[in-house]
Design a protein around this motif. Structure first.
Motif, PDB file in Angstrom:
ATOM      1  N   ASN A 262      52.862  46.116  34.731  1.00 29.61           N
ATOM      2  CA  ASN A 262      53.723  45.482  33.864  1.00 29.61           C
ATOM      3  C   ASN A 262      53.134  45.051  32.683  1.00 29.61           C
ATOM      4  N   MET A 263      51.849  44.564  32.882  1.00 29.18           N
ATOM      5  CA  MET A 263      51.050  44.035  31.454  1.00 29.18           C
ATOM      6  C   MET A 263      49.632  44.456  32.005  1.00 29.18           C
TER       7      MET A 263
ATOM      8  N   PHE B 271      38.772  30.436  29.142  1.00 30.80           N
ATOM      9  CA  PHE B 271      39.883  31.328  28.658  1.00 30.80           C
ATOM     10  C   PHE B 271      41.138  31.121  29.709  1.00 30.80           C
ATOM     11  N   LYS B 272      42.401  31.150  29.280  1.00 30.67           N
ATOM     12  CA  LYS B 272      43.187  31.036  30.098  1.00 30.67           C
ATOM     13  C   LYS B 272      44.195  32.396  30.144  1.00 30.67           C
ATOM     14  N   LEU B 273      44.332  33.028  31.162  1.00 33.53           N
ATOM     15  CA  LEU B 273      45.276  34.044  31.209  1.00 33.53           C
ATOM     16  C   LEU B 273      46.601  33.588  31.710  1.00 33.53           C
ATOM     17  N   ASN B 274      47.729  33.749  30.899  1.00 36.80           N
ATOM     18  CA  ASN B 274      48.945  33.291  31.295  1.00 36.80           C
ATOM     19  C   ASN B 274      49.612  34.500  31.964  1.00 36.80           C
ATOM     20  N   VAL B 275      50.291  34.104  33.193  1.00 35.99           N
ATOM     21  CA  VAL B 275      51.139  35.226  33.872  1.00 35.99           C
ATOM     22  C   VAL B 275      52.358  34.858  34.194  1.00 35.99           C
ATOM     23  N   GLU B 276      53.211  35.936  34.675  1.00 29.79           N
ATOM     24  CA  GLU B 276      54.583  35.640  35.138  1.00 29.79           C
ATOM     25  C   GLU B 276      54.432  35.861  36.647  1.00 29.79           C
ATOM     26  N   PRO B 277      55.406  35.201  37.399  1.00 29.72           N
ATOM     27  CA  PRO B 277      55.133  35.467  38.882  1.00 29.72           C
ATOM     28  C   PRO B 277      55.851  36.945  39.497  1.00 29.72           C
ATOM     29  N   ARG B 278      55.362  37.431  40.389  1.00 26.84           N
ATOM     30  CA  ARG B 278      55.754  38.578  40.866  1.00 26.84           C
ATOM     31  C   ARG B 278      55.778  40.035  39.906  1.00 26.84           C
ATOM     32  N   LEU B 279      54.622  40.091  39.250  1.00 29.32           N
ATOM     33  CA  LEU B 279      54.489  41.129  38.304  1.00 29.32           C
ATOM     34  C   LEU B 279      52.854  41.820  38.620  1.00 29.32           C
ATOM     35  N   THR B 280      52.774  42.913  38.147  1.00 28.34           N
ATOM     36  CA  THR B 280      51.469  43.618  38.504  1.00 28.34           C
ATOM     37  C   THR B 280      50.664  43.656  37.121  1.00 28.34           C
ATOM     38  N   TYR B 281      49.402  43.195  37.063  1.00 30.41           N
ATOM     39  CA  TYR B 281      48.754  43.385  35.869  1.00 30.41           C
ATOM     40  C   TYR B 281      47.493  44.203  35.950  1.00 30.41           C
TER      41      TYR B 281
ATOM     42  N   THR C 285      39.925  44.205  47.136  1.00 27.98           N
ATOM     43  CA  THR C 285      38.678  43.242  47.471  1.00 27.98           C
ATOM     44  C   THR C 285      39.252  41.930  46.868  1.00 27.98           C
ATOM     45  N   ASP C 286      38.324  40.734  47.156  1.00 28.44           N
ATOM     46  CA  ASP C 286      38.589  39.629  46.465  1.00 28.44           C
ATOM     47  C   ASP C 286      37.516  39.434  45.668  1.00 28.44           C
ATOM     48  N   THR C 287      36.596  40.398  45.505  1.00 29.35           N
ATOM     49  CA  THR C 287      35.472  40.070  44.762  1.00 29.35           C
ATOM     50  C   THR C 287      34.638  41.436  44.123  1.00 29.35           C
ATOM     51  N   ILE C 288      34.598  41.557  42.889  1.00 30.07           N
ATOM     52  CA  ILE C 288      33.972  42.747  42.510  1.00 30.07           C
ATOM     53  C   ILE C 288      32.441  42.339  42.018  1.00 30.07           C
ATOM     54  N   VAL C 289      31.609  43.461  42.060  1.00 33.01           N
ATOM     55  CA  VAL C 289      30.111  43.422  41.326  1.00 33.01           C
ATOM     56  C   VAL C 289      30.255  44.247  40.199  1.00 33.01           C
ATOM     57  N   ILE C 290      29.752  43.863  39.194  1.00 34.59           N
ATOM     58  CA  ILE C 290      29.787  44.670  37.844  1.00 34.59           C
ATOM     59  C   ILE C 290      28.548  44.586  37.229  1.00 34.59           C
ATOM     60  N   ALA C 291      27.675  45.655  36.911  1.00 32.87           N
ATOM     61  CA  ALA C 291      26.437  45.456  36.121  1.00 32.87           C
ATOM     62  C   ALA C 291      26.655  45.528  34.689  1.00 32.87           C
ATOM     63  N   PRO C 292      25.811  45.228  33.882  1.00 36.76           N
ATOM     64  CA  PRO C 292      25.723  45.246  32.385  1.00 36.76           C
ATOM     65  C   PRO C 292      25.932  46.641  32.146  1.00 36.76           C
ATOM     66  N   GLY C 293      26.995  46.963  31.198  1.00 32.70           N
ATOM     67  CA  GLY C 293      27.336  48.462  30.778  1.00 32.70           C
ATOM     68  C   GLY C 293      28.410  49.015  31.575  1.00 32.70           C
ATOM     69  N   GLN C 294      28.593  48.412  32.692  1.00 32.47           N
ATOM     70  CA  GLN C 294      29.890  49.089  33.452  1.00 32.47           C
ATOM     71  C   GLN C 294      31.369  48.257  33.168  1.00 32.47           C
ATOM     72  N   THR C 295      32.263  49.123  33.297  1.00 31.16           N
ATOM     73  CA  THR C 295      33.649  48.726  33.301  1.00 31.16           C
ATOM     74  C   THR C 295      34.195  48.924  34.487  1.00 31.16           C
ATOM     75  N   THR C 296      35.223  47.967  35.076  1.00 28.99           N
ATOM     76  CA  THR C 296      36.026  48.239  36.225  1.00 28.99           C
ATOM     77  C   THR C 296      37.679  47.767  35.880  1.00 28.99           C
ATOM     78  N   ASN C 297      38.469  48.673  36.397  1.00 27.51           N
ATOM     79  CA  ASN C 297      39.984  48.107  36.090  1.00 27.51           C
ATOM     80  C   ASN C 297      40.544  47.891  37.526  1.00 27.51           C
ATOM     81  N   VAL C 298      41.081  46.826  37.649  1.00 32.80           N
ATOM     82  CA  VAL C 298      41.585  46.268  38.812  1.00 32.80           C
ATOM     83  C   VAL C 298      43.238  46.016  38.387  1.00 32.80           C
ATOM     84  N   LEU C 299      43.972  46.186  39.652  1.00 31.97           N
ATOM     85  CA  LEU C 299      45.487  45.634  39.689  1.00 31.97           C
ATOM     86  C   LEU C 299      45.652  44.296  40.363  1.00 31.97           C
ATOM     87  N   LEU C 300      46.264  43.352  39.768  1.00 29.10           N
ATOM     88  CA  LEU C 300      46.456  42.025  40.058  1.00 29.10           C
ATOM     89  C   LEU C 300      47.651  41.904  40.425  1.00 29.10           C
ATOM     90  N   THR C 301      48.333  41.375  41.468  1.00 30.48           N
ATOM     91  CA  THR C 301      49.777  41.220  41.611  1.00 30.48           C
ATOM     92  C   THR C 301      49.811  39.684  41.687  1.00 30.48           C
TER      93      THR C 301
END
Length: 635
Positions: A235-236, A288-298, A335-351
């Protein structure tokens, strides 16, 4: 750029070009005259135009960080009939560029100093247009991007577009003295490249000195028009940039380290989108504050822009679904935790599964070597709309900094999607079988503390940066700048992860490894125990690589290849070499030019943990490096 309106009804528009941006301006103009019905008309127009332009409007709205403000204010005025005619004409124009395969997108990057306050102190930092992190570049797959960089600071500047393939356009890759001479103070250079066959999250950063500490930002590449994501449509979307912050001037930090021959001081904090959250010594530091609405996928587009540290990322009370790394789709996993090294990017879905609440976002270091790191945790808040200000934030446990099993489990879960639409084209026949040791070392230094200097190397060769661009020397056949005798295997063989040699000195040179166009490479990156074993995120410019295998201890050329994953290995541009272990990668040399490979721990790059592949031209123009642009900077 228009001035910022005080009206709360604001639409933030990026410097994205095209007629759809004009539509937004028209809506803003008319809303000043007829506010009560304007939003109904907006919805009607978007419905008439259909999904294509609606998606393009969303694309414009997503460019939220660039803040090219267009105020939508209240006033009375003109008849809606005239407004409707104008909008329909503009909508017709909007459809024209959308039928094309690609667009040309222009950005202006002004490199300027900006006084910024963090951790209760203020210092000047190098920025793009005063923004930290820098502006996000938005484009679509196959678009051409032109970025005009104007240097207004005292430092030489170059910008690298991390992960962009730069097919035949190595002049735009960015590493100083590798593919270009830097942009000198007062000078300008236009980076011109095409995002051929790429979609997802990449990033850009300075590629000279330690300026990328503050000079960095995201690159968001949307799929081609009409092509959906291969996962549930979010959704966002939100860019999340992780970084490090020094209270001192980072150039002074590294210069002092080079003068002494010792390691530099670690950072004073980690940051999430430029903010650390409250830390010891500065409890008032906001997060930083990430404002979200309930029952959406980010869709969270997470980037590790830190100079020297791998990081854990987690959100209290929420699960994350990994769907992409380094702008390549993966098989989804939770997963509940990602590991990410300098230079890397990771896209995740958050519900957002809760109704209300505040939930802690935590970023902490991962290191399983006996070295000093910044052990502070950066925090942000996931804030559900409607949550009262007095609501207590739900906390989460922080992984131990040496949580190797957690990190290994995460990286082992990564697999290429390998679908019909997105196949994993792993090279099966190999032309070059290479083994590079990844090591630290100690060389003599008469002026340094202890009369010695820490260095780093591939295959015992500490890279010496040339005085002119290697790509220019290659293209113009300038002699004496480099030699093409980089060793394909270690000059001395020993128990790499066991007892180390007593002689820790390295060879020095500007040596490259030459590849024929379209040849295939298998490269084993072997960590050693020289001084200390350590994780190394290795980034190869100009290519994606397949991680076909990894393991602890020494690579066994007889047994280990039998366990390689040649079906759906993860594909990325920055690969981790585990502490005291090895990683095997494969790639096809289908991009002519000069391509940098280095550790993305900035201190290791500074110490010489870098080398260059030269890929010769193939047959004909389509397999050959383009000529240099007229405005290429001079040394």
């Amino acid at each position: 750029m228009r001035g910022k309106s005080r009206n709360p009804n604001l639409l933030l528009v990026d410097n994205c070009e095209g007629s759809c941006s004009r539509i937004v301006e028209e809506i803003g103009d008319v809303s000043k005259r007829h506010p009560l019905r304007v939003w109904l008309v907006v919805l009607l127009v978007l419905d008439l135009v259909g999904v294509r332009c609606w998606r393009h409007i969303l694309f414009v709205v997503m460019c939220i960080q660039e803040k090219h403000w267009i105020g939508i204010e209240s006033s009375k005025g003109v008849a809606m009939a005239a407004f409707g005619i104008r909008i329909m004409l503009l909508m017709a124009a909007c459809l024209l560029p959308l039928s094309a395969e690609a667009m040309v997108r222009h950005y202006n990057f002004n490199v300027v100093l900006k006084n910024v306050t963090r951790l209760c102190s203020t210092k000047p930092i190098v920025t793009i247009d005063g923004k930290f992190p820098g502006p996000t570049i938005y484009a679509s797959e196959n678009d051409t991007v032109l970025v005009k960089v104007v240097n207004h600071v005292k430092y030489n500047i170059s910008i690298h577009w991390h992960g962009v393939r730069q097919l035949r356009t190595g002049w735009a890759d960015g590493p100083a003295y590798i593919t270009q001479c830097p942009i000198q103070p007062g000078q300008t250079y236009v980076y011109n490249f095409t995002l051929t066959g790429q979609r997802g999250t990449l990033w850009w950063h300075a590629h000279i000195l330690w300026l990328r500490a503050t000079l960095h930002g995201a690159i968001v590449i949307l799929p081609k028009l009409g092509v959906p994501y291969p996962f549930p449509k979010p959704n966002m979307e939100q860019v999340i940039i992780l970084s490090e912050w020094w209270n001192s001037d980072t150039e002074a930090v590294i210069n002092e380290a080079l003068k002494s021959g010792l390691a530099p001081s670690v950072s004073d904090a980690h940051t999430i989108n430029g903010h650390s959250g409250p830390i010891q010594g500065c409890a008032s530091q906001e997060g930083f504050k990430l404002n979200v609405e309930p029952r959406l996928t980010y869709l969270l587009r997470i980037i590790n822009a830190a100079l020297n540290e791998e990081l854990f990322f987690k959100i209290a009370g929420h699960e994350l679904t990994v769907v992409e790394v380094d702008a390549v789709y993966t098989k989804p996993f939770k997963t509940d935790t990602i590991v990410i090294a300098p230079g890397q990017t990771t896209n995740v879905l958050l519900t957002t599964k809760h109704a209300i609440g505040n939930y802690l976002v935590a970023v902490s270091p991962f290191v399983d070597a006996p070295i000093t790191v910044d052990n502070k945790t950066a925090t942000a808040t996931l804030h559900y709309s409607g949550t009262l200000g007095s609501t207590i934030t739900t906390l989460t446990s922080i992984p131990p900094k040496n949580a190797t099993p957690l990190a290994t489990s995460f990286t082992n879960s990564l697999r290429s999607l390998n679908s019909k639409e997105y196949p994993a084209k792993v090279p099966l026949k190999i032309d070059h079988n290479l083994l590079f040791t990844v090591s630290l070392g100690i060389n003599p230094c008469a002026t340094c503390v202890n009369n010695s200097r820490l260095v780093a190397d591939f295959n015992n060769v500490t890279f010496v940066t040339p005085k002119i661009s290697l790509l220019q020397a290659h293209f113009l056949n300038i002699k004496g700048v480099f030699t093409d005798d980089f060793p394909g295997n270690p000059p001395r063989v020993y128990n790499f992860t066991g007892t180390q040699p007593s002689n820790l000195r390295t060879m020095k040179g500007t040596r490259v490894y030459r590849l024929a166009y379209n040849s295939t490479v298998e490269l084993v990156l072997q960590d050693t125990g020289m001084i200390t074993p350590e994780n190394h995120p290795i980034h190869l410019h100009g290519f994606n690589v397949f991680v076909v295998g990894k393991g602890r201890g020494n690579f066994n050329p007889t047994k280990d290849p039998k366990k390689f994953n040649l079906v759906d290995p993860v594909e990325r541009n920055t690969v981790g070499v585990p502490s005291g272990g090895w990683t095997a990668i494969r790639f096809r040399a289908d991009n002519p030019g000069v391509w940098f490979m280095h550790c993305h721990l900035e201190i290791h790059t500074t110490w010489g943990l870098k080398m260059v592949f030269v890929v010769d031209n193939g047959k004909g123009r389509s397999e050959s490096l383009l000529a240099p642009p007229n405005d290429l900077p001079k040394c």
